[in-house]
Write an enzyme that holds these catalytic residues in place. Structure first.
Site, PDB file in Angstrom:
ATOM      1  N   GLN A  64     -14.589   0.445 -13.891  1.00 28.89           N
ATOM      2  CA  GLN A  64     -14.243   1.009 -15.209  1.00 28.89           C
ATOM      3  C   GLN A  64     -13.623   2.404 -15.080  1.00 28.89           C
ATOM      4  O   GLN A  64     -12.768   2.784 -15.882  1.00 28.89           O
ATOM      5  CB  GLN A  64     -15.450   0.990 -16.169  1.00 28.89           C
ATOM      6  CG  GLN A  64     -16.681   1.790 -15.743  1.00 28.89           C
ATOM      7  CD  GLN A  64     -17.630   1.012 -14.836  1.00 28.89           C
ATOM      8  OE1 GLN A  64     -17.227   0.053 -14.151  1.00 28.89           O
ATOM      9  NE2 GLN A  64     -18.888   1.414 -14.796  1.00 28.89           N
ATOM     10  N   TYR A  67     -11.535   9.803  -7.226  1.00 31.35           N
ATOM     11  CA  TYR A  67     -12.780   9.053  -7.374  1.00 31.35           C
ATOM     12  C   TYR A  67     -13.808   9.559  -6.365  1.00 31.35           C
ATOM     13  O   TYR A  67     -13.529   9.602  -5.163  1.00 31.35           O
ATOM     14  CB  TYR A  67     -12.541   7.554  -7.147  1.00 31.35           C
ATOM     15  CG  TYR A  67     -13.781   6.770  -7.474  1.00 31.35           C
ATOM     16  CD1 TYR A  67     -14.019   6.338  -8.772  1.00 31.35           C
ATOM     17  CD2 TYR A  67     -14.748   6.502  -6.501  1.00 31.35           C
ATOM     18  CE1 TYR A  67     -15.176   5.658  -9.098  1.00 31.35           C
ATOM     19  CE2 TYR A  67     -15.911   5.820  -6.821  1.00 31.35           C
ATOM     20  CZ  TYR A  67     -16.120   5.401  -8.121  1.00 31.35           C
ATOM     21  OH  TYR A  67     -17.270   4.736  -8.449  1.00 31.35           O
ATOM     22  N   GLU A  82      29.872  -8.513  -1.633  1.00 27.95           N
ATOM     23  CA  GLU A  82      28.590  -8.798  -2.288  1.00 27.95           C
ATOM     24  C   GLU A  82      28.770  -9.261  -3.736  1.00 27.95           C
ATOM     25  O   GLU A  82      27.791  -9.565  -4.413  1.00 27.95           O
ATOM     26  CB  GLU A  82      27.681  -7.559  -2.216  1.00 27.95           C
ATOM     27  CG  GLU A  82      27.298  -7.214  -0.776  1.00 27.95           C
ATOM     28  CD  GLU A  82      26.175  -6.183  -0.668  1.00 27.95           C
ATOM     29  OE1 GLU A  82      25.770  -5.625  -1.706  1.00 27.95           O
ATOM     30  OE2 GLU A  82      25.692  -5.977   0.469  1.00 27.95           O
ATOM     31  N   HIS A 102      30.475  -2.013  -8.992  1.00 23.37           N
ATOM     32  CA  HIS A 102      30.241  -1.095  -7.877  1.00 23.37           C
ATOM     33  C   HIS A 102      31.575  -0.686  -7.250  1.00 23.37           C
ATOM     34  O   HIS A 102      31.818   0.489  -6.992  1.00 23.37           O
ATOM     35  CB  HIS A 102      29.358  -1.748  -6.793  1.00 23.37           C
ATOM     36  CG  HIS A 102      27.898  -1.791  -7.133  1.00 23.37           C
ATOM     37  ND1 HIS A 102      27.388  -2.561  -8.147  1.00 23.37           N
ATOM     38  CD2 HIS A 102      26.831  -1.144  -6.583  1.00 23.37           C
ATOM     39  CE1 HIS A 102      26.069  -2.403  -8.211  1.00 23.37           C
ATOM     40  NE2 HIS A 102      25.706  -1.542  -7.265  1.00 23.37           N
ATOM     41  N   ASN A 146     -16.957   1.708  -3.242  1.00 18.25           N
ATOM     42  CA  ASN A 146     -17.525   0.423  -2.817  1.00 18.25           C
ATOM     43  C   ASN A 146     -16.496  -0.683  -3.046  1.00 18.25           C
ATOM     44  O   ASN A 146     -15.342  -0.419  -3.406  1.00 18.25           O
ATOM     45  CB  ASN A 146     -18.844   0.158  -3.553  1.00 18.25           C
ATOM     46  CG  ASN A 146     -18.638   0.008  -5.062  1.00 18.25           C
ATOM     47  OD1 ASN A 146     -17.514  -0.180  -5.539  1.00 18.25           O
ATOM     48  ND2 ASN A 146     -19.710   0.097  -5.807  1.00 18.25           N
ATOM     49  N   GLU A 151     -11.306   1.930  11.120  1.00 18.23           N
ATOM     50  CA  GLU A 151     -11.228   3.185  10.364  1.00 18.23           C
ATOM     51  C   GLU A 151     -11.493   4.365  11.311  1.00 18.23           C
ATOM     52  O   GLU A 151     -10.719   5.298  11.390  1.00 18.23           O
ATOM     53  CB  GLU A 151     -12.286   3.149   9.253  1.00 18.23           C
ATOM     54  CG  GLU A 151     -12.303   4.385   8.391  1.00 18.23           C
ATOM     55  CD  GLU A 151     -13.533   4.424   7.485  1.00 18.23           C
ATOM     56  OE1 GLU A 151     -14.541   3.754   7.803  1.00 18.23           O
ATOM     57  OE2 GLU A 151     -13.482   5.135   6.463  1.00 18.23           O
ATOM     58  N   HIS A 152     -12.619   4.299  12.035  1.00 15.04           N
ATOM     59  CA  HIS A 152     -12.988   5.342  12.992  1.00 15.04           C
ATOM     60  C   HIS A 152     -13.040   4.742  14.390  1.00 15.04           C
ATOM     61  O   HIS A 152     -13.704   3.719  14.594  1.00 15.04           O
ATOM     62  CB  HIS A 152     -14.380   5.911  12.687  1.00 15.04           C
ATOM     63  CG  HIS A 152     -14.523   6.453  11.305  1.00 15.04           C
ATOM     64  ND1 HIS A 152     -15.298   5.829  10.349  1.00 15.04           N
ATOM     65  CD2 HIS A 152     -13.980   7.537  10.713  1.00 15.04           C
ATOM     66  CE1 HIS A 152     -15.236   6.523   9.227  1.00 15.04           C
ATOM     67  NE2 HIS A 152     -14.442   7.575   9.411  1.00 15.04           N
ATOM     68  N   SER A 154     -17.205   1.434   5.160  1.00 10.49           N
ATOM     69  CA  SER A 154     -16.921   2.197   6.384  1.00 10.49           C
ATOM     70  C   SER A 154     -17.064   1.364   7.660  1.00 10.49           C
ATOM     71  O   SER A 154     -17.698   0.305   7.665  1.00 10.49           O
ATOM     72  CB  SER A 154     -17.881   3.380   6.438  1.00 10.49           C
ATOM     73  OG  SER A 154     -17.464   4.312   7.397  1.00 10.49           O
TER      74      SER A 154
END
Lengths: 433, 433
Positions: free
Chosen positions: A192, A130, A416, A421, A215, A328-329, A238
């Site tokens: 979309q 994207y 168990e 098994h 966004n 983030e930064h 951001s």
């Protein structure tokens, strides 16, 4: 005006509010819209994609116009300057060099009794990338998405980006895409686009992983389709958090605070400083730099709502607040950034010293610029080669190795309550037919 | 009766149906319930947790009973056999040895002009581990969750598991937890447990990552809280896909198909074989083994709804179908499993040869048993040390290094319409105040 508060004030609550800005009720309202878009695209394919493109992007497309044509791709090269092409190529080179380091590799190890254990790494079959729209498009985001996918060895890369006026896609974006080998590009954006990549339509293929920043609508859509496909991380609006001492340059700090803010009115910019004079000087510098800012309205909005200066008692206290926020930064604009670094546990990317503005990481230092926001750095990493790879555990036992652990498996499986098994080992040991 | 179809029949559609069994409308209905539970716990904390524990687990607890006490932890050791304790310790040792291999490590590299680039890996601060309940509890799941978190260096581990009759937690589970150093255990399960870990309550802390397998409610809850916290992967109802040729033992294959089925009525068991005689023999053996199966009803349900034998034309065709399905567990019960391995792209774990039943991976071979299901192996890996770690990109530029790339950044930032990004570099180069 960028607010200044002191550590004694309600700093934790304020940072929490800013960190949680994408989790509030207004956002929950947007989630309902996004859910509707996803459902419609899932059910109606192209029809819904075109409907929302008309509604949200004001562009009326026919299905056959969704895909960018070969001649558009060719023409794009004539529309960008040689300087921009050279800059894109330099960025490509540095980003690829960084992403080629420490790529996960398949391995097996041979143990006693011919036991073989290991991990096999494989790329996903198809990745969706994207790229948000911007005034002139974001070629840097094309590179940051596509290069790790390419390094991972993903055989099919599909890019989506919203159409601008006249259905056009920025030539810089189309050039950047071709520089990294992407030919399959669809003009669709927003929720979309995420829906189309997650479910597939008559024209747009269903992918395995969707990557790239966006966004709030795009970020919500990625969160909702997670599980149908994989996603990179929730890279929303951001943010920068700067830790600065008295050696920091207030004009540089102010510019670095405006950098995320000019992206998005929901961006956040926080300064934690031990120096009250710096706080004041940064406040003034931000005001001054906003005056002629070409994106003044949105930038000012971000600074007003999600901008903050905190005067802290010590750099250690600042590091602890930074860990709480998990930005983030993170910029360390202090005398000795390497000394504070070991105290930083949570941040998408860390920029050390005055000669390392966040912009250098955004464009071409090499590390990725798609990074976790809104506190997600507490548990998530940024986009990378690993986003597009996954591993399979490999196990091979021999008859004699199985014999040695058969008793233990029998006890565990029986405890168990899993008879098949237990039987699956017992029958092999007893060579039962 | 386990159905046999041939490759010419509607194999793709059938495999798709089985793969998508957790995405159907019935599941969407459950999502509404889960969403309600999440909202209630987010708003009302303990009150809602206790309400749903009474409703779904039939156990009426007081808030102070949520946490397992020290004396319960002590007593547990007296309630498990020495054999079981020894088996748990063997499993611990092998799982830890495997997970200690190739743990991500922080690195920095020094380039020209004093440029430093790298990645710093850190564990999350707090991990929440979900352990489903079972007839006698699942100590193996405790180990598979907790050991990677411990190897990652997570400082705080919180475990949740549903209370059984008399509010009790399985002693085997409590012993396994203590063997890996977990003391903080809450008796809560289902979606309410996931909500408690994601949002925190008066008693249960908010964590950063939630890991561990669960039923469909737990898996849906993990998907919905993703973004508030991190999660390992969507490990829903178990599944095995076996590729077998004429050399396979039908009794072993049948037992291995019943193994996931005895976990959950939504489990899936698929055999792809080149040998029609084997298909028939496996069909018969499954019937026979079901007769006295202690969990016959649920196991039969899984086999009836999500069991399938497909006769394929070649092992290559089988590998391609396996890639389409992307199973949690893939067994290669063929003459030369290593020859087919390179053709397998998507699987959570791969078991090679007749002496490697899935049960060995489930309990103690070493690799993790919490793995992606329902096709998520197309894009996701199983639980691992990486689940509990994340990295920060590290960037340091020098003034001279910045100078060399300043022009390119200016061109890119200007092309993207980000004046403050451009200014942040320009002002540093011009030493502007």
């Amino acid at each position: 005006m960028l607010r200044i508060i002191t550590q004694q004030a309600d700093v934790i609550a304020e940072l929490q509010r800013i960190c949680d800005r994408t989790h509030d009720d207004q956002v929950l309202h947007k989630e309902a819209t996004v859910r509707e878009v996803l459902q419609a695209v899932k059910r109606q394919g192209n029809k819904a994609v075109l409907h929302y493109t008309a509604e949200f992007d004001n562009q009326t497309l026919k299905p056959e116009e969704l895909r960018v044509t070969g001649s558009e791709l060719d023409t794009a090269y004539q529309q960008v300057s040689q300087e921009l092409l050279a800059a894109i190529r330099l960025a490509c080179q540095q980003i690829e060099a960084f992403h080629r380091k420490r790529v996960p590799k398949s391995w097996v190890e041979f143990g006693d009794d011919d036991v073989v254990l290991g991990k096999r790494y494989n790329p996903v079959d198809c990745a969706g990338l994207y790229v948000p729209s911007g005034r002139s498009g974001y070629p840097s985001t094309v590179l940051m998405n596509a290069i790790p996918a390419k390094v991972a060895g993903v055989p099919r890369l599909v890019m989506v980006t919203p159409p601008g006026a006249g259905k056009a896609i920025s030539p810089a974006v189309l050039v950047a895409a071709q520089e990294v080998g992407i030919q399959e590009i669809y003009r669709v954006g927003g929720a979309q686009a995420i829906a189309a990549l997650a479910y597939g339509t008559e024209t747009i293929p269903k992918v395995n992983v969707i990557a790239g920043p966006g966004n709030i609508y795009v970020t919500l859509a990625k969160k909702l389709v997670y599980g149908t496909v994989g996603i990179d991380c929730l890279a929303g609006p951001s943010e920068v958090l700067i830790i600065a001492d008295e050696t920091a340059n207030p004009v540089h700090v102010a510019t670095d605070m405006l950098a995320p803010a000019e992206h998005d009115p929901m961006a956040a910019a926080i300064l934690l400083t031990t120096d009250a004079a710096l706080a004041k000087n940064v406040q003034v510098a931000v005001e001054r730099q906003l005056v002629d800012h070409p994106r003044r309205i949105d930038t000012e909005k971000a600074i007003a709502h999600y901008g903050l200066i905190v005067i802290v008692e010590s750099l250690d206290a600042a590091a602890e607040l930074a860990n709480e926020f998990a930005p983030e930064h993170l910029e360390l604009e202090i005398q000795d950034p390497w000394e504070l670094l070991p105290k930083i546990r949570h941040a998408g990317a860390i920029f050390l010293g005055d000669s390392t503005p966040e912009a250098i990481g955004h464009y071409l230092a090499g590390p990725n610029h798609t990074l976790p926001t809104s506190g997600a750095a507490r548990y998530a990493s940024g986009l990378g080669v690993e986003t597009f790879m996954k591993h399979s555990n490999i196990i091979q036992y021999s008859q004699s190795a199985l014999q040695k652990v058969a008793g233990a498996i029998d006890i565990l499986a029986t405890a168990e309550g899993f008879p098949s098994h237990a039987d699956s080992v017992r029958r092999r040991i007893q060579r039962e037919e």
